[in-house]
Design a protein around this motif. Structure first.
Motif, PDB file in Angstrom:
ATOM      1  N   VAL A   7      61.499  52.197  30.482  1.00  0.00           N
ATOM      2  CA  VAL A   7      61.400  52.088  31.743  1.00  0.00           C
ATOM      3  C   VAL A   7      60.212  53.209  32.391  1.00  0.00           C
ATOM      4  CG1 VAL A   7      62.528  52.791  34.096  1.00  0.00           C
ATOM      5  CG2 VAL A   7      63.802  51.491  32.473  1.00  0.00           C
ATOM      6  N   THR A   8      60.257  54.217  31.764  1.00  0.00           N
ATOM      7  CA  THR A   8      59.083  55.254  32.048  1.00  0.00           C
ATOM      8  C   THR A   8      57.801  54.509  31.867  1.00  0.00           C
ATOM      9  OG1 THR A   8      60.483  57.164  31.821  1.00  0.00           O
ATOM     10  CG2 THR A   8      58.409  57.636  31.433  1.00  0.00           C
ATOM     11  N   TYR A   9      57.695  53.990  30.469  1.00  0.00           N
ATOM     12  CA  TYR A   9      56.440  53.266  30.128  1.00  0.00           C
ATOM     13  C   TYR A   9      56.283  52.365  30.756  1.00  0.00           C
ATOM     14  CZ  TYR A   9      52.974  50.776  27.251  1.00  0.00           C
ATOM     15  OH  TYR A   9      51.711  50.352  27.152  1.00  0.00           O
ATOM     16  N   ALA A  10      57.096  51.364  31.363  1.00  0.00           N
ATOM     17  CA  ALA A  10      56.763  50.127  32.182  1.00  0.00           C
ATOM     18  C   ALA A  10      56.262  50.694  33.881  1.00  0.00           C
ATOM     19  CB  ALA A  10      58.118  49.331  32.336  1.00  0.00           C
ATOM     20  N   GLY A  11      56.783  51.753  34.161  1.00  0.00           N
ATOM     21  CA  GLY A  11      56.441  52.164  35.325  1.00  0.00           C
ATOM     22  C   GLY A  11      55.185  52.781  35.114  1.00  0.00           C
ATOM     23  N   LEU A  12      54.600  53.500  34.034  1.00  0.00           N
ATOM     24  CA  LEU A  12      53.297  54.157  33.749  1.00  0.00           C
ATOM     25  C   LEU A  12      52.163  53.069  33.583  1.00  0.00           C
ATOM     26  CD1 LEU A  12      51.412  56.648  33.050  1.00  0.00           C
ATOM     27  CD2 LEU A  12      52.360  56.191  30.696  1.00  0.00           C
ATOM     28  N   TYR A  13      52.706  51.935  32.618  1.00  0.00           N
ATOM     29  CA  TYR A  13      51.617  50.954  32.753  1.00  0.00           C
ATOM     30  C   TYR A  13      51.380  50.124  33.990  1.00  0.00           C
ATOM     31  CZ  TYR A  13      49.623  46.830  30.318  1.00  0.00           C
ATOM     32  OH  TYR A  13      48.719  45.812  29.892  1.00  0.00           O
ATOM     33  N   ALA A  14      52.635  49.958  34.922  1.00  0.00           N
ATOM     34  CA  ALA A  14      52.328  49.109  36.010  1.00  0.00           C
ATOM     35  C   ALA A  14      51.508  50.221  37.185  1.00  0.00           C
ATOM     36  CB  ALA A  14      53.626  48.872  36.617  1.00  0.00           C
ATOM     37  N   THR A  15      51.787  51.365  37.089  1.00  0.00           N
ATOM     38  CA  THR A  15      50.931  52.134  37.961  1.00  0.00           C
ATOM     39  C   THR A  15      49.427  52.277  37.496  1.00  0.00           C
ATOM     40  OG1 THR A  15      52.850  53.718  38.231  1.00  0.00           O
ATOM     41  CG2 THR A  15      50.924  54.499  38.810  1.00  0.00           C
ATOM     42  N   MET A  16      49.202  52.098  36.259  1.00  0.00           N
ATOM     43  CA  MET A  16      47.960  52.296  35.849  1.00  0.00           C
ATOM     44  C   MET A  16      47.027  51.133  35.855  1.00  0.00           C
ATOM     45  SD  MET A  16      46.285  53.713  32.154  1.00  0.00           S
ATOM     46  CE  MET A  16      44.730  53.815  31.889  1.00  0.00           C
ATOM     47  N   TRP A  17      47.622  49.718  35.440  1.00  0.00           N
ATOM     48  CA  TRP A  17      46.824  48.581  35.235  1.00  0.00           C
ATOM     49  C   TRP A  17      47.289  47.423  36.402  1.00  0.00           C
ATOM     50  CZ3 TRP A  17      42.818  48.464  32.506  1.00  0.00           C
ATOM     51  CH2 TRP A  17      42.868  49.637  31.472  1.00  0.00           C
ATOM     52  N   ALA A  18      48.267  47.712  37.121  1.00  0.00           N
ATOM     53  CA  ALA A  18      48.260  46.892  38.282  1.00  0.00           C
ATOM     54  C   ALA A  18      47.347  46.736  39.248  1.00  0.00           C
ATOM     55  CB  ALA A  18      49.701  47.127  38.930  1.00  0.00           C
ATOM     56  N   PRO A  19      46.718  47.847  39.829  1.00  0.00           N
ATOM     57  CA  PRO A  19      45.648  47.970  40.810  1.00  0.00           C
ATOM     58  C   PRO A  19      44.407  47.239  40.176  1.00  0.00           C
ATOM     59  CG  PRO A  19      46.668  50.025  40.811  1.00  0.00           C
ATOM     60  CD  PRO A  19      47.392  49.350  39.502  1.00  0.00           C
ATOM     61  N   VAL A  20      44.139  47.452  38.779  1.00  0.00           N
ATOM     62  CA  VAL A  20      43.103  46.897  38.130  1.00  0.00           C
ATOM     63  C   VAL A  20      43.150  45.358  38.133  1.00  0.00           C
ATOM     64  CG1 VAL A  20      41.840  46.681  36.152  1.00  0.00           C
ATOM     65  CG2 VAL A  20      42.625  48.806  36.823  1.00  0.00           C
ATOM     66  N   ALA A  21      44.273  44.943  37.856  1.00  0.00           N
ATOM     67  CA  ALA A  21      44.454  43.432  37.568  1.00  0.00           C
ATOM     68  C   ALA A  21      44.624  42.676  39.305  1.00  0.00           C
ATOM     69  CB  ALA A  21      45.783  42.922  37.002  1.00  0.00           C
ATOM     70  N   LEU A  22      45.208  43.410  40.112  1.00  0.00           N
ATOM     71  CA  LEU A  22      45.230  42.813  41.410  1.00  0.00           C
ATOM     72  C   LEU A  22      43.870  42.840  42.186  1.00  0.00           C
ATOM     73  CD1 LEU A  22      48.685  44.297  42.450  1.00  0.00           C
ATOM     74  CD2 LEU A  22      48.190  41.985  41.775  1.00  0.00           C
ATOM     75  N   TRP A  23      43.042  44.077  42.377  1.00  0.00           N
ATOM     76  CA  TRP A  23      41.902  44.315  42.919  1.00  0.00           C
ATOM     77  C   TRP A  23      40.600  44.132  42.235  1.00  0.00           C
ATOM     78  CZ3 TRP A  23      45.435  48.406  44.100  1.00  0.00           C
ATOM     79  CH2 TRP A  23      46.572  47.908  45.287  1.00  0.00           C
ATOM     80  N   HIS A  24      40.708  43.294  41.134  1.00  0.00           N
ATOM     81  CA  HIS A  24      39.645  42.722  40.343  1.00  0.00           C
ATOM     82  C   HIS A  24      38.929  43.888  39.877  1.00  0.00           C
ATOM     83  CE1 HIS A  24      40.714  38.727  41.806  1.00  0.00           C
ATOM     84  NE2 HIS A  24      40.445  39.395  42.966  1.00  0.00           N
ATOM     85  N   ASN A  25      39.364  44.486  38.935  1.00  0.00           N
ATOM     86  CA  ASN A  25      38.695  45.699  38.333  1.00  0.00           C
ATOM     87  C   ASN A  25      38.377  46.705  39.092  1.00  0.00           C
ATOM     88  OD1 ASN A  25      39.149  44.658  35.658  1.00  0.00           O
ATOM     89  ND2 ASN A  25      37.149  43.427  35.811  1.00  0.00           N
ATOM     90  N   GLU A  26      39.010  47.082  40.180  1.00  0.00           N
ATOM     91  CA  GLU A  26      38.901  48.376  41.124  1.00  0.00           C
ATOM     92  C   GLU A  26      40.328  48.872  41.204  1.00  0.00           C
ATOM     93  OE1 GLU A  26      37.112  47.611  44.873  1.00  0.00           O
ATOM     94  OE2 GLU A  26      35.255  46.286  43.802  1.00  0.00           O
TER      95      GLU A  26
END
Length: 122
Positions: free
Chosen positions: A37-56
């Motif tokens: 769960v900690t890793y999933a939260g960390l991964y989502a926090t790091m990479w979700a903005p990149v995926a959602l806002w086109h590398n920003e």
């Protein structure tokens, strides 16, 4: 049928439930679940903005995210140790220990490269 214990704390009676979960297996599965769960939260926090806002996103925090992985690695290593202890003690329900061992080993070996490279080419 009761018998006289050979020494205090031991009786010649069968165990109550040979399929009961061992304390090591339960602890291992809890630690593995917390690490996952900690890793999933960390991964989502790091990479979700990149995926959602086109590398920003929050890539300027990249070193902090990588440092935040260290507790996940420690939890995974702890879970591996508890799973091995459960298996060595031959305590019931090996399936729980084996699943915890597999997930913890996967987290320990594959989570840092997955965190490093992210969701792949976007």
């Amino acid at each position: 049928m009761t018998t006289t214990p050979v020494w205090p704390g031991q009786a010649n009676e069968p165990r109550d439930d040979p399929q009961a979960y061992s304390p090591f297996a339960v602890a291992s599965s809890i630690v593995t679940l917390v690490a996952l769960v900690t890793y999933a939260g960390l991964y989502a926090t790091m990479w979700a903005p990149v995926a959602l806002w086109h590398n920003e996103g929050w890539l300027f925090l990249y070193p902090i995210f990588l440092a935040a992985w260290v507790p996940v690695g420690i939890l995974s290593a702890t879970s591996i140790g508890l799973s091995i202890a459960s298996s060595v003690r031959h305590e019931a329900r090996r399936s729980l220990a084996v699943v915890s061992l597999g997930v913890a080993a996967l987290l320990l070996t594959a989570s840092l490269p997955a965190l490093w490279f992210g969701p792949g080419p976007l």
